[in-house]
Motif scaffolding. Sequence first.
Motif, PDB file in Angstrom:
ATOM      1  N   HIS A 173       1.052  -1.084  -0.233  1.00  5.22           N
ATOM      2  CA  HIS A 173       0.152  -0.348   0.047  1.00  5.22           C
ATOM      3  C   HIS A 173       0.601   1.170   0.041  1.00  5.22           C
ATOM      4  O   HIS A 173       1.800   1.318   0.648  1.00  5.22           O
ATOM      5  CB  HIS A 173      -1.121   0.328   1.327  1.00  5.22           C
ATOM      6  CG  HIS A 173      -1.845  -1.525   1.240  1.00  5.22           C
ATOM      7  ND1 HIS A 173      -2.905  -1.740   2.163  1.00  5.22           N
ATOM      8  CD2 HIS A 173      -2.107  -1.571   0.250  1.00  5.22           C
ATOM      9  CE1 HIS A 173      -3.509  -2.572   1.750  1.00  5.22           C
ATOM     10  NE2 HIS A 173      -3.982  -2.127   0.544  1.00  5.22           N
ATOM     11  N   GLY A 174       0.401   1.818  -0.737  1.00  5.34           N
ATOM     12  CA  GLY A 174       0.818   4.058  -0.049  1.00  5.34           C
ATOM     13  C   GLY A 174      -0.048   4.698  -0.520  1.00  5.34           C
ATOM     14  O   GLY A 174      -0.931   4.148  -0.390  1.00  5.34           O
ATOM     15  N   VAL A 175       0.559   5.820  -1.062  1.00  2.12           N
ATOM     16  CA  VAL A 175      -0.541   7.216  -0.415  1.00  2.12           C
ATOM     17  C   VAL A 175      -0.052   7.764  -1.705  1.00  2.12           C
ATOM     18  O   VAL A 175       0.964   8.333  -2.258  1.00  2.12           O
ATOM     19  CB  VAL A 175      -0.273   7.390   0.944  1.00  2.12           C
ATOM     20  CG1 VAL A 175      -1.281   9.283   1.113  1.00  2.12           C
ATOM     21  CG2 VAL A 175      -0.319   6.799   1.948  1.00  2.12           C
ATOM     22  N   GLN A 176      -1.469   8.830  -2.457  1.00  2.00           N
ATOM     23  CA  GLN A 176      -1.135   9.406  -2.877  1.00  2.00           C
ATOM     24  C   GLN A 176      -2.450  10.732  -2.818  1.00  2.00           C
ATOM     25  O   GLN A 176      -3.319  10.612  -1.676  1.00  2.00           O
ATOM     26  CB  GLN A 176      -1.383   8.888  -4.050  1.00  2.00           C
ATOM     27  CG  GLN A 176      -0.177   8.748  -4.670  1.00  2.00           C
ATOM     28  CD  GLN A 176      -0.762   8.065  -6.681  1.00  2.00           C
ATOM     29  OE1 GLN A 176      -2.456   8.842  -7.350  1.00  2.00           O
ATOM     30  NE2 GLN A 176       0.020   7.941  -7.077  1.00  2.00           N
ATOM     31  N   PHE A 177      -2.367  11.697  -3.392  1.00  2.00           N
ATOM     32  CA  PHE A 177      -3.479  13.227  -2.995  1.00  2.00           C
ATOM     33  C   PHE A 177      -4.271  13.402  -3.942  1.00  2.00           C
ATOM     34  O   PHE A 177      -3.826  14.031  -5.216  1.00  2.00           O
ATOM     35  CB  PHE A 177      -2.274  13.992  -2.508  1.00  2.00           C
ATOM     36  CG  PHE A 177      -1.759  13.575  -1.489  1.00  2.00           C
ATOM     37  CD1 PHE A 177      -2.708  13.933   0.576  1.00  2.00           C
ATOM     38  CD2 PHE A 177      -0.831  12.974  -0.725  1.00  2.00           C
ATOM     39  CE1 PHE A 177      -1.900  13.848   1.354  1.00  2.00           C
ATOM     40  CE2 PHE A 177       0.035  13.436   0.840  1.00  2.00           C
ATOM     41  CZ  PHE A 177      -1.062  12.913   1.309  1.00  2.00           C
ATOM     42  N   HIS A 178      -5.641  12.990  -3.809  1.00  2.00           N
ATOM     43  CA  HIS A 178      -6.346  13.368  -4.966  1.00  2.00           C
ATOM     44  C   HIS A 178      -7.390  14.801  -4.453  1.00  2.00           C
ATOM     45  O   HIS A 178      -7.935  14.832  -3.437  1.00  2.00           O
ATOM     46  CB  HIS A 178      -7.147  11.970  -5.421  1.00  2.00           C
ATOM     47  CG  HIS A 178      -6.439  11.239  -6.115  1.00  2.00           C
ATOM     48  ND1 HIS A 178      -6.721  10.053  -6.260  1.00  2.00           N
ATOM     49  CD2 HIS A 178      -5.117  11.045  -6.534  1.00  2.00           C
ATOM     50  CE1 HIS A 178      -5.763   9.153  -7.045  1.00  2.00           C
ATOM     51  NE2 HIS A 178      -4.933   9.395  -6.707  1.00  2.00           N
ATOM     52  N   TRP A 179      -7.788  15.492  -5.635  1.00  3.82           N
ATOM     53  CA  TRP A 179      -8.769  16.265  -5.586  1.00  3.82           C
ATOM     54  C   TRP A 179     -10.276  15.798  -6.117  1.00  3.82           C
ATOM     55  O   TRP A 179     -10.247  15.427  -6.641  1.00  3.82           O
ATOM     56  CB  TRP A 179      -8.625  17.754  -5.608  1.00  3.82           C
ATOM     57  CG  TRP A 179      -9.661  18.635  -5.878  1.00  3.82           C
ATOM     58  CD1 TRP A 179      -9.817  19.139  -4.577  1.00  3.82           C
ATOM     59  CD2 TRP A 179     -10.527  19.197  -6.890  1.00  3.82           C
ATOM     60  NE1 TRP A 179     -11.242  20.756  -5.020  1.00  3.82           N
ATOM     61  CE2 TRP A 179     -10.961  19.843  -6.255  1.00  3.82           C
ATOM     62  CE3 TRP A 179     -11.294  18.369  -8.397  1.00  3.82           C
ATOM     63  CZ2 TRP A 179     -12.529  20.691  -6.775  1.00  3.82           C
ATOM     64  CZ3 TRP A 179     -11.655  18.820  -8.956  1.00  3.82           C
ATOM     65  CH2 TRP A 179     -12.652  19.569  -7.959  1.00  3.82           C
ATOM     66  N   HIS A 180     -11.104  15.879  -5.021  1.00  3.61           N
ATOM     67  CA  HIS A 180     -12.450  15.693  -5.536  1.00  3.61           C
ATOM     68  C   HIS A 180     -13.159  16.128  -5.380  1.00  3.61           C
ATOM     69  O   HIS A 180     -13.572  17.222  -4.747  1.00  3.61           O
ATOM     70  CB  HIS A 180     -12.420  13.860  -4.469  1.00  3.61           C
ATOM     71  CG  HIS A 180     -11.991  13.104  -4.409  1.00  3.61           C
ATOM     72  ND1 HIS A 180     -12.002  12.535  -5.522  1.00  3.61           N
ATOM     73  CD2 HIS A 180     -11.245  13.019  -2.837  1.00  3.61           C
ATOM     74  CE1 HIS A 180     -11.168  10.909  -5.173  1.00  3.61           C
ATOM     75  NE2 HIS A 180     -10.564  11.615  -3.378  1.00  3.61           N
ATOM     76  N   ASN A 181     -14.237  16.484  -6.916  1.00  4.14           N
ATOM     77  CA  ASN A 181     -15.379  17.716  -7.234  1.00  4.14           C
ATOM     78  C   ASN A 181     -16.552  17.447  -6.444  1.00  4.14           C
ATOM     79  O   ASN A 181     -17.313  16.740  -6.557  1.00  4.14           O
ATOM     80  CB  ASN A 181     -15.454  17.578  -8.076  1.00  4.14           C
ATOM     81  CG  ASN A 181     -16.475  18.525  -9.157  1.00  4.14           C
ATOM     82  OD1 ASN A 181     -16.975  19.100  -8.180  1.00  4.14           O
ATOM     83  ND2 ASN A 181     -16.238  19.070 -10.262  1.00  4.14           N
ATOM     84  N   ALA A 182     -16.489  17.851  -5.458  1.00  9.83           N
ATOM     85  CA  ALA A 182     -18.257  17.501  -4.600  1.00  9.83           C
ATOM     86  C   ALA A 182     -19.332  18.874  -5.146  1.00  9.83           C
ATOM     87  O   ALA A 182     -19.784  19.099  -4.745  1.00  9.83           O
ATOM     88  CB  ALA A 182     -18.014  18.399  -3.153  1.00  9.83           C
ATOM     89  N   GLY A 183     -19.073  19.021  -6.570  1.00  9.87           N
ATOM     90  CA  GLY A 183     -20.467  19.659  -7.052  1.00  9.87           C
ATOM     91  C   GLY A 183     -19.864  21.324  -6.899  1.00  9.87           C
ATOM     92  O   GLY A 183     -21.091  22.223  -6.834  1.00  9.87           O
ATOM     93  N   TYR A 184     -18.687  21.809  -7.170  1.00  9.30           N
ATOM     94  CA  TYR A 184     -17.679  22.720  -6.977  1.00  9.30           C
ATOM     95  C   TYR A 184     -19.030  23.715  -7.823  1.00  9.30           C
ATOM     96  O   TYR A 184     -18.746  23.800  -8.796  1.00  9.30           O
ATOM     97  CB  TYR A 184     -17.043  23.386  -6.329  1.00  9.30           C
ATOM     98  CG  TYR A 184     -16.542  22.922  -5.240  1.00  9.30           C
ATOM     99  CD1 TYR A 184     -17.076  22.859  -4.291  1.00  9.30           C
ATOM    100  CD2 TYR A 184     -15.845  21.728  -5.811  1.00  9.30           C
ATOM    101  CE1 TYR A 184     -16.191  21.794  -2.906  1.00  9.30           C
ATOM    102  CE2 TYR A 184     -15.068  20.945  -4.341  1.00  9.30           C
ATOM    103  CZ  TYR A 184     -15.703  20.843  -2.849  1.00  9.30           C
ATOM    104  OH  TYR A 184     -14.558  20.368  -1.841  1.00  9.30           O
TER     105      TYR A 184
END
Length: 374
Positions: free
Chosen positions: A161-172
């Motif tokens: 396992h590893g970690v990345q950083f993603h942005w998620h669109n919450a309907g902005y």
Amino acid sequence: MPSFRLHPAIAEIPADQWDALTNGQPTLAHAFLATLEESGCVATATGWAPRHAALWDGDTLQAAMPLYLKSHSYGEYVFDWAWADAYQRHGLNYYPKWLAAVPFTPVPGPRLLGRDASSRRVLIKHVLDEVGQSGASSLHILFPTDEEAGWLQDAGLEVRHGVQFHWHNAGYRDFDDFLSRLAQPKRKKIRQERRKVLDAGVSFRILRGAEIGEVEWTFFHACYSRTYAEHRSTPYLSREFFVEYGHRAGDATVLMIAERAGTPVAASFFLRDADALYGRYWGAADFIPCLHFEACYYQAIDYAIREGLSRFEGGAQGEHKLSRGLEPVRTCSAHWIADPRFRDAVARFLAQERGGVEAYLDELSERLPFRTGD
């Protein structure tokens, strides 16, 4: 009965058949992988010998895997240097090793491409048989889907396992709407950073697909190369790769060029599909405070909102992305080690490491920048 073959060039596999299995992800596209090979960026001479695995039913491609025989561990973003060192200290050869991945690209996605689950499972078996008979030290499958990771674990591979950083669109609705969801200190910091770039007289020109010409690709490559030079490293990709890929990629490429007084000063390169934007590379000709954050994150988030994309993947590593609205995401890889002694040692190490990754994810989740309680 389907037949299994290894292909020393992806050009041997028809592009339409390969692309029919990729679910539209640009980093897996035949054009991307073929341009890497034809530009010489991926070749035996650079330590990436293509051995693409394919399962054929006559002339019909049933399943496939981007597969390479590697003579080093550069350009992978899942680090096994300590494993290689342990092999060397015991008088054993770690290289060559087998690698199923997209070169230089830590974008999670399918690695076992196939028309159905049955074909993909048959492909795994053939690849493991080939690796076992080759005498190589190991097989590594990087950034597969969670479903594939389960299949690979069932086939005897150890999951990491590893970690990345993603942005998620919450309907902005727009970037300001996104900012309004952040805690006040984070919101203030982002506005201050963006203001510094604006006050420096920097504006952005965003180009997609055929809008990107050779002049823009040449400028971008100069910026990209400078980034590597500043880190005392050598860039993996050539100017020829970017120019040729730009011709082939259609609308998959997005180039954001920062300009001051009409002169380009920086550029960031992204790939996109119908659902997501993928951050890849950036570079600057001049240092401007906070320009990196603007070019790599804020412009990308703004673009994703305008285009209605569901997420922006910020690439490998970078805990600083957390305070800028990107969220921690678990990634995985799968590993098969030929030597039973090292296989057991790696299995023990990965079990311990997985616990550490879970604890790290929990810690990061407690530090998310979004407002709570309202």
